[in-house]
Scaffold this motif. Structure first.
Motif, mmCIF file in Angstrom:
data_model
loop_
_atom_site.group_PDB
_atom_site.id
_atom_site.type_symbol
_atom_site.label_atom_id
_atom_site.label_comp_id
_atom_site.label_asym_id
_atom_site.label_seq_id
_atom_site.Cartn_x
_atom_site.Cartn_y
_atom_site.Cartn_z
ATOM 1 N N TYR A 87 -14.478 5.476 7.935
ATOM 2 C CA TYR A 87 -13.603 6.218 7.046
ATOM 3 C C TYR A 87 -13.759 5.669 5.630
ATOM 4 O O TYR A 87 -14.059 4.485 5.437
ATOM 5 N N LEU A 104 -12.629 10.908 7.053
ATOM 6 C CA LEU A 104 -13.656 10.586 8.029
ATOM 7 C C LEU A 104 -15.035 10.861 7.446
ATOM 8 O O LEU A 104 -15.317 11.962 6.976
ATOM 9 N N PHE A 117 -13.649 1.743 5.779
ATOM 10 C CA PHE A 117 -13.102 1.163 7.005
ATOM 11 C C PHE A 117 -13.917 1.613 8.209
ATOM 12 O O PHE A 117 -14.186 2.802 8.375
ATOM 13 N N GLN A 167 -11.595 5.455 1.868
ATOM 14 C CA GLN A 167 -10.277 5.600 1.246
ATOM 15 C C GLN A 167 -10.404 5.346 -0.250
ATOM 16 O O GLN A 167 -10.699 4.234 -0.676
ATOM 17 N N GLY A 169 -5.119 5.358 -3.772
ATOM 18 C CA GLY A 169 -3.976 6.251 -3.683
ATOM 19 C C GLY A 169 -4.155 7.414 -2.724
ATOM 20 O O GLY A 169 -3.316 8.314 -2.684
ATOM 21 N N GLN A 170 -5.224 7.382 -1.957
ATOM 22 C CA GLN A 170 -5.512 8.477 -1.026
ATOM 23 C C GLN A 170 -5.464 8.004 0.415
ATOM 24 O O GLN A 170 -5.479 6.805 0.704
ATOM 25 N N GLY A 171 -5.398 8.975 1.309
ATOM 26 C CA GLY A 171 -5.489 8.645 2.721
ATOM 27 C C GLY A 171 -6.939 8.422 3.121
ATOM 28 O O GLY A 171 -7.836 8.403 2.292
ATOM 29 N N LEU A 172 -7.158 8.253 4.412
ATOM 30 C CA LEU A 172 -8.499 8.006 4.913
ATOM 31 C C LEU A 172 -9.223 9.319 5.194
ATOM 32 O O LEU A 172 -8.661 10.226 5.814
#
Lengths: 113, 114
Positions: free
Chosen positions: B36, B46, B90, B38, B41-44
């Motif tokens: 992932y 894919l 990640f 990121q 300030g953002q989400g993960l």
């Protein structure tokens, strides 16, 4: 289509306050997950819902943490009597099924003073 | 228990250079593996995933990863990095036998120099 949304994006709380964090999953996604991401760390699992049923809450750090998804769609993570160690980004993810790919929201950054 | 190690906390590369981010996992059976990204300030998001089959997996944004069972590794690669690739990356592992909880590494921060 719309992705996972979370609100608020930022929350500042005084120690001892209760907070509620909201997650709107992708429409039709059965599974919903909450994660806690501390600064400089990867996300850590908190809890998992399949529809309205909370199937796993093994990651909740204490009984001050409570999550619900009453109608199998929107979910709320509540933290009672917040402590400084609760400061983190809280991520929500949804998927079609438990084993399917998870799609993450932008997170709520919680700061407890 | 499953675990993921990302040995590099920070990686710095020049724009246009090649990139390899390391990921080692621990899991008793055949794992499901993910990368992932990121942004601040953002989400993960894919990038790619490995479930089975071809061990070289292609993802979005020009990324690829290779599953090496003998080395318990799933390294992420990109032949030419762009400034917009600067982000946190990640690696995650999940069990293949009905498990739904992924375990994430602590992440590698990619810095791209112009």
């Amino acid at each position: 289509g719309a992705g996972v949304s979370q609100s608020p994006r930022y929350k500042v709380a005084k120690r001892g306050q209760d907070v509620a964090l909201r997650c709107d999953p992708i429409s039709g996604h059965v599974s919903l997950f909450w994660y806690q991401q501390a600064l400089g760390q990867g996300p850590e699992f908190l809890t998992y819902f399949q529809n309205e049923a909370q199937l796993d809450k093994s990651g909740l750090p204490s009984d001050r943490f409570f999550a619900e998804r009453p109608e199998g769609s929107v979910s709320t993570l509540k933290i009672q009597r917040t402590q400084q160690e609760d400061s983190a980004v809280y991520l929500c993810a949804s998927s079609l099924g438990g084993e399917e790919t998870q799609y993450f929201g932008p997170g709520t950054r919680l700061l407890v003073l | 228990a499953q675990s993921v190690t990302q040995p590099d906390i920070h990686i710095t590369v020049s724009e246009g250079a090649s990139l390899e981010l390391r990921c080692n996992y621990s899991y008793g059976a055949t794992p499901y593996l993910f990368w992932y990204v990121q942004s601040p300030g953002q989400g993960l998001q894919l990038l790619l995933k490995y479930f089975s089959g071809d061990t070289l997996v292609q993802g979005i944004k020009g990324f690829e990863a290779e599953f090496k069972r003998s080395q318990s590794s799933f390294n992420l690669r990109k032949p030419s990095v762009h400034w917009s690739d600067a982000a946190e990356y990640f690696c995650a592992v999940k069990g293949s036998g009905g498990s739904y909880i992924p375990t994430f590494g602590r992440g590698t921060s990619l810095i791209v120099h112009p």
